[in-house]
Design an enzyme around this catalytic site. Structure first.
Site, short mmCIF file in Angstrom:
data_model
loop_
_atom_site.label_atom_id
_atom_site.label_comp_id
_atom_site.label_asym_id
_atom_site.label_seq_id
_atom_site.Cartn_x
_atom_site.Cartn_y
_atom_site.Cartn_z
CB VAL A 176 16.45 96.61 104.59
CG1 VAL A 176 15.46 96.76 103.43
CG2 VAL A 176 16.82 97.97 105.13
CG ASP A 177 18.58 91.61 103.35
OD1 ASP A 177 17.96 91.92 102.32
OD2 ASP A 177 19.81 91.46 103.37
CG LEU A 178 16.93 90.55 109.51
CD1 LEU A 178 17.44 90.96 110.88
CD2 LEU A 178 17.01 89.05 109.33
N GLY A 181 11.86 89.83 104.76
CA GLY A 181 11.52 88.42 104.98
C GLY A 181 10.24 88.27 105.76
#
Length: 399
Positions: A176-178, A181
């Site tokens: 989810v973070d990736l 980003g």
């Protein structure tokens, strides 16, 4: 390479993963990225080890190295008024600011989007939060693991209930973070293109939960169209059969049959061309309806020979297949080596950028920076002399 973002200046107020992943990609594409970090402490991920690279005071966690190449580090304490003033001055000459503080967290420092854009209307500010700038959850902190759970991803990841080890499972990297980003990078590039004609910047509002919902892709569409929650299926595919690992004589391999033509070739390889005329298996829809039966038949076939023999035969037949590698095997794979996906920058072994333009890698040449490594360079760009920098350092405003 003639870097496509050369001349772009990015002020990075983000930390941990989603924001730094975005700014690392911008650096790979040629932008000058100035990462603002707390003196003496820096980005939290500098300390998320082991494993570590380096020794003693110079050691840094591998996690930090994965997401901060190509950047300059300026250690400035913007919780102090003079430090905040320095960051505002840097924003005046920047094209983009990326931050991932809680909603309203930068307002008290005068570093929120409205304040920065009032002083620099061409500025693009990208704010990354767990749940967005508005809504009932806006004030909550958001972490990848929590969002994987709340956003439905864990409900479809892992073995089915009742199977050994069954239950919801998080993905092995912080996807989810990736993804957030990457979506933020796309939004920044779109805002930059709009600025060419309008002359105005903008405020980008990115939420981890929004990204998680979007990246459910076909699984969300399945739920919307069917009215039913997709189940956890382990390593199988909800819409395609056979599309999963099978145990060969020595180790498992993945076979991904994407259409009926490939299935016919697989059936012939297994010595059972009659499968294609069996009404239960003749089409993908039929195979999905009779998943257990065809999977059992293919499984009986595949376990008769070792993996290497099957992989060679499957490749020759144009049927997508591959081994289940450990990460060390992947990094040492001949294709990964040919594509130079592992490289060393400044003595630091790193995975490089996957982006290629006109045959050349879009890869930053600066290694991940030491904490405050570029503070003097960055402050000199604001016109500060040595005496002033020494005073700020003595007051712990910069490091």
């Amino acid at each position: 390479m003639n870097a496509p973002l050369a001349g772009l200046k990015v002020l990075d107020l983000s930390r941990v993963l989603a924001g730094p992943w975005c700014t690392q990609l911008l650096a790979d594409l040629g932008a000058e990225v100035i990462k603002i970090e707390r003196p003496q402490v820096g980005d939290d991920t500098r300390h998320w080890g082991p494993p570590w690279h380096g020794e003693g005071d110079a050691k840094v966690a591998a996690y930090f190295l994965a997401t901060n190449r190509g950047k300059k580090s300026a250690a400035i304490d913007f919780a102090q008024a003079e430090g905040a003033d320095l960051v505002r001055k840097l924003a005046l000459t920047s094209d983009v600011v990326v931050e991932n503080f809680k909603v309203g967290g930068l307002h008290k420092f005068g570093l929120d989007a409205a304040s920065l854009r009032a002083a620099n209307p061409r500025l693009i500010v990208a704010s990354i939060t767990g749940f967005g700038q508005d809504g009932p959850y806006a004030e909550r902190a958001g972490y990848d693991y929590i969002i994987q759970g709340m956003g439905g991803l864990m409900s479809i990841t892992g073995e089915p209930d009742g199977a050994p080890g069954g239950g919801p499972m998080r993905v092995g990297v912080a996807v989810v973070d990736l993804f957030t980003g990457l979506y933020t990078t796309v939004a920044i590039l779109a805002a930059l293109n709009r600025r060419h004609s309008s002359g105005e910047g903008g405020h980008i509002d990115m939420a981890l939960l929004d990204t998680q919902v979007a990246m459910l892709a076909n699984q969300a569409s399945n739920a919307l169209i069917s009215g039913r929650d997709p189940p956890r299926q382990g390593n199988t595919h909800p819409n395609i059969v056979p599309y999963q690992p099978f145990a060969a004589a020595d180790q498992p391999i993945i076979i991904a049959v994407g259409n009926d033509r490939q299935f016919a070739r697989l059936a012939a390889m297994c010595g059972h061309p009659e499968w294609t005329s069996d009404a239960r298996f003749a089409t993908n829809a039929a195979r999905v309806a009779n998943r257990d039966a065809i999977v059992a038949l293919v499984g009986d076939c595949i376990r008769e020979k070792p993996a290497a023999e099957w992989l060679e035969t499957l490749e020759a037949s144009g049927i997508p297949a591959g081994p289940i590698n450990r990460i060390s095997q992947t990094l040492a794979d001949v294709q990964a080596k040919h594509r130079a996906m592992v490289r060393t920058i400044g003595g630091v072994p790193l995975v490089g950028s996957p982006v290629r333009i006109d045959g050349e890698r879009a890869d930053a040449e600066l290694p991940p920076p030491g904490l405050g490594e570029h503070t003097d360079e960055v402050l000199a760009g604001l016109g500060l002399d040595g005496d002033e920098m020494a005073r700020l350092r003595a007051a712990a405003i910069v490091g």
